[in-house]
Design a protein around this motif. Sequence first.
Motif, PDB file in Angstrom:
ATOM      1  N   THR A 179      50.659  33.542  48.173  1.00  0.00           N
ATOM      2  CA  THR A 179      49.502  33.031  48.897  1.00  0.00           C
ATOM      3  C   THR A 179      49.811  31.633  49.409  1.00  0.00           C
ATOM      4  O   THR A 179      50.610  30.904  48.826  1.00  0.00           O
ATOM      5  N   THR A 180      49.153  31.249  50.517  1.00  0.00           N
ATOM      6  CA  THR A 180      49.318  29.899  51.056  1.00  0.00           C
ATOM      7  C   THR A 180      48.197  28.972  50.606  1.00  0.00           C
ATOM      8  O   THR A 180      48.249  27.772  50.851  1.00  0.00           O
ATOM      9  N   LEU A 206      47.334  42.559  50.041  1.00  0.00           N
ATOM     10  CA  LEU A 206      46.527  43.070  48.942  1.00  0.00           C
ATOM     11  C   LEU A 206      45.197  42.319  48.912  1.00  0.00           C
ATOM     12  O   LEU A 206      45.169  41.090  48.975  1.00  0.00           O
ATOM     13  N   GLU A 207      44.090  43.037  48.856  1.00  0.00           N
ATOM     14  CA  GLU A 207      42.761  42.416  48.851  1.00  0.00           C
ATOM     15  C   GLU A 207      42.112  42.556  47.486  1.00  0.00           C
ATOM     16  O   GLU A 207      42.088  43.627  46.892  1.00  0.00           O
ATOM     17  N   LEU A 208      41.561  41.429  46.982  1.00  0.00           N
ATOM     18  CA  LEU A 208      40.769  41.430  45.755  1.00  0.00           C
ATOM     19  C   LEU A 208      39.382  40.915  46.097  1.00  0.00           C
ATOM     20  O   LEU A 208      39.228  40.063  46.978  1.00  0.00           O
ATOM     21  N   THR A 209      38.377  41.393  45.396  1.00  0.00           N
ATOM     22  CA  THR A 209      37.007  40.959  45.657  1.00  0.00           C
ATOM     23  C   THR A 209      36.315  40.616  44.354  1.00  0.00           C
ATOM     24  O   THR A 209      36.295  41.425  43.432  1.00  0.00           O
ATOM     25  N   TRP A 210      35.811  39.377  44.269  1.00  0.00           N
ATOM     26  CA  TRP A 210      34.926  39.031  43.169  1.00  0.00           C
ATOM     27  C   TRP A 210      33.996  37.921  43.624  1.00  0.00           C
ATOM     28  O   TRP A 210      34.336  37.099  44.454  1.00  0.00           O
ATOM     29  N   LYS A 264      36.425  37.357  49.274  1.00  0.00           N
ATOM     30  CA  LYS A 264      37.576  38.176  49.621  1.00  0.00           C
ATOM     31  C   LYS A 264      38.846  37.344  49.454  1.00  0.00           C
ATOM     32  O   LYS A 264      38.991  36.294  50.074  1.00  0.00           O
ATOM     33  N   ILE A 265      39.748  37.808  48.640  1.00  0.00           N
ATOM     34  CA  ILE A 265      41.007  37.124  48.399  1.00  0.00           C
ATOM     35  C   ILE A 265      42.148  37.999  48.902  1.00  0.00           C
ATOM     36  O   ILE A 265      42.269  39.166  48.510  1.00  0.00           O
TER      37      ILE A 265
END
Length: 658
Positions: A29-30, A60-64, A68-69
């Motif tokens: 990640t940047t 790859l997407e993560l959600t919490w 949105k990450i």
Amino acid sequence: MFGFDLSLVEPYYKFSETLQECKSITLQTTDNGIYKVLQNLGSTLATLLCGKEVELKQILELTWFQNKIKVLIKRIEPVGIKCQITNQTTIKIERDFLLLPAKEKWIEEINNNFGGYKGQIEEIIEKLHCYQDLPFVGLLLHGSSGTGKTYLMDTIAKASGLPIFKLDLSETFKREKGQVEKYIASIFLKAKENSPCFFLIDQMEAFAPCYESSNSSFSDLDRAVLYTLIESIDEITNVNSLEYFSEQNEQKTIYLLATTEYPQSVSKEIRECGRIDFEIEIQIPQPQQRIEILNCIVKSMGLRLHNNQNEDNILETNSNTSQKIIEKTHSFVGSDLKTVCDLSYQKQILQNKENTQGNKNENGKILNLTTFLNQLEEYIPSSVQNCEWISPSISGETKFDDLGGMDSVIQTLKTAVLTSLKSPEKFYQMGIEAPRGVLIYGKPGSGKTKLVQAIANESSLNLVSVKCSEILSKVLGRSEERISQVFLQASAASPCILFLDHIETIAAKRKKDSSEQVADRILTCLLTEMDGISKRGNFLVVGVTDRVQALDEAILRPGRFDLHIKIPDLDSKGRLEILLKKTKKMPLEKKAKEYLDKLAKDTDGFSGADIESMCKEAAYFCMRRDLKNGFISIDDLEKAKQKIQYLKHKIEKKELKN
């Protein structure tokens, strides 16, 4: 950056029996905040991603917490196939440090949004690239108000693609004492954590003002802000390079871009090497630069200049339209051009509510060229509109051809004055400097002021006119302050002519009497400003007086007023030339026209103003005799001559008594 609650995370992924198990995966990640979050998750991250199907270079997407990450899969084992994350998968987190864009691409993108300053933009980008291996690089952009310093700073930062942090003036000083320093330090800390990044400071003099130890106006808050800035920068620049850069030579530079109108008002402490390393001036735009700036403004507004002749690219180099605009926009800066565009379009909409010119069509919004040029005529450049004792000249249509009996004077001015402003390189080729000042002197009414107006008109330059009597003030120190502001305004309006009318008012001879100390201080201030002209900008000081003997010797020496031009007394030939010019549109009888030659010989001692006044009086005598169809006769001219001679004799007699 984010808090965690597994109940708020997306549910576990389902396993597929056909996919291979993923042994290890490296996520990149940047964003520094996301990097820290993923690192803190540790082994929990494998549980969260368990069952997820992944492959190399996948996003790859993560959600919490509704956030949105996105992370990039940089490396994966086994390579080349789609596999599945399990509880046994080793997950590594890396931060990718963004690099500056390629020079050519970066410069091109900036030029598309900010026209007219290609040289300065290339210089800035070159310096940012050259010093990107250092922990900190500081640049100060300075120039007159309205030249676009802040917009250029923002454009450079946005076009880089790097994170941007800004020290906001209103956000900073609305806090209580003690909180301001913490706020500044916290912004620098965030920038350091997210480096490489850009750190922007507008109006640098507000955060780091120049002060003297005896200056009571420099408050404790000012000192606290200044030293917090210095400490925050030094904390970055003094870090050991081995600690700051990783083994992979990851670039974590903080690029500071700051702006100010007056660089001398910024603290010398922060302008030291290692803090602000470079200072770049954004000057008043030159003729062709103004056209490039206008092109960008029109484009950004979604407008298209139209001259009702169906010509495309009417703002291209050397077009007739461009030349018209150049002639009408001397001393204009970017903000002036933007204001004129806004006012012109608003006026056009009001005048043509039902006309399609005010609406969108296939070619975009149209701005009529005539409306734009008319608005230019009415608009006063910001560089001279905010000073009550300075006003842009209303030179009218006065040209050298309108002046009679001054052929030798005009030739001298054309060679020295116009060349010094338009082609100063010709003086350098001859091994000499262009004149800084010109003193024009002569009897009252000899045409000194009109001569200066003709200079401005022929050179197409702005004429900043100053009545020296209005500079004087009863308030102690105010007169000196006004003189400094006059020269600052002339510098901001350059290239221009600074016209000091009745200069003997502020440059009279110094006297031994101690009561004249105020006048001496005013003169000293003027001498100091005259000495600093070469560093201020491209403008010429033209002083006018009818009492040259009253001027102090110091102001007359070369280096201040290099050129002294005396307006000579008119001979009969010069008087006849003026008579012919002044009576050209007047209804003269045939015999009266033939009489002008004798009249010129009989008016010895008449100045240009006297001859002009005589012509008006002759017209008045004619109108009293025959208001409808009268022609000016020889008798009218004789009566007018005798009246002017009587008035001149009366004035001279009064002066002798005094």
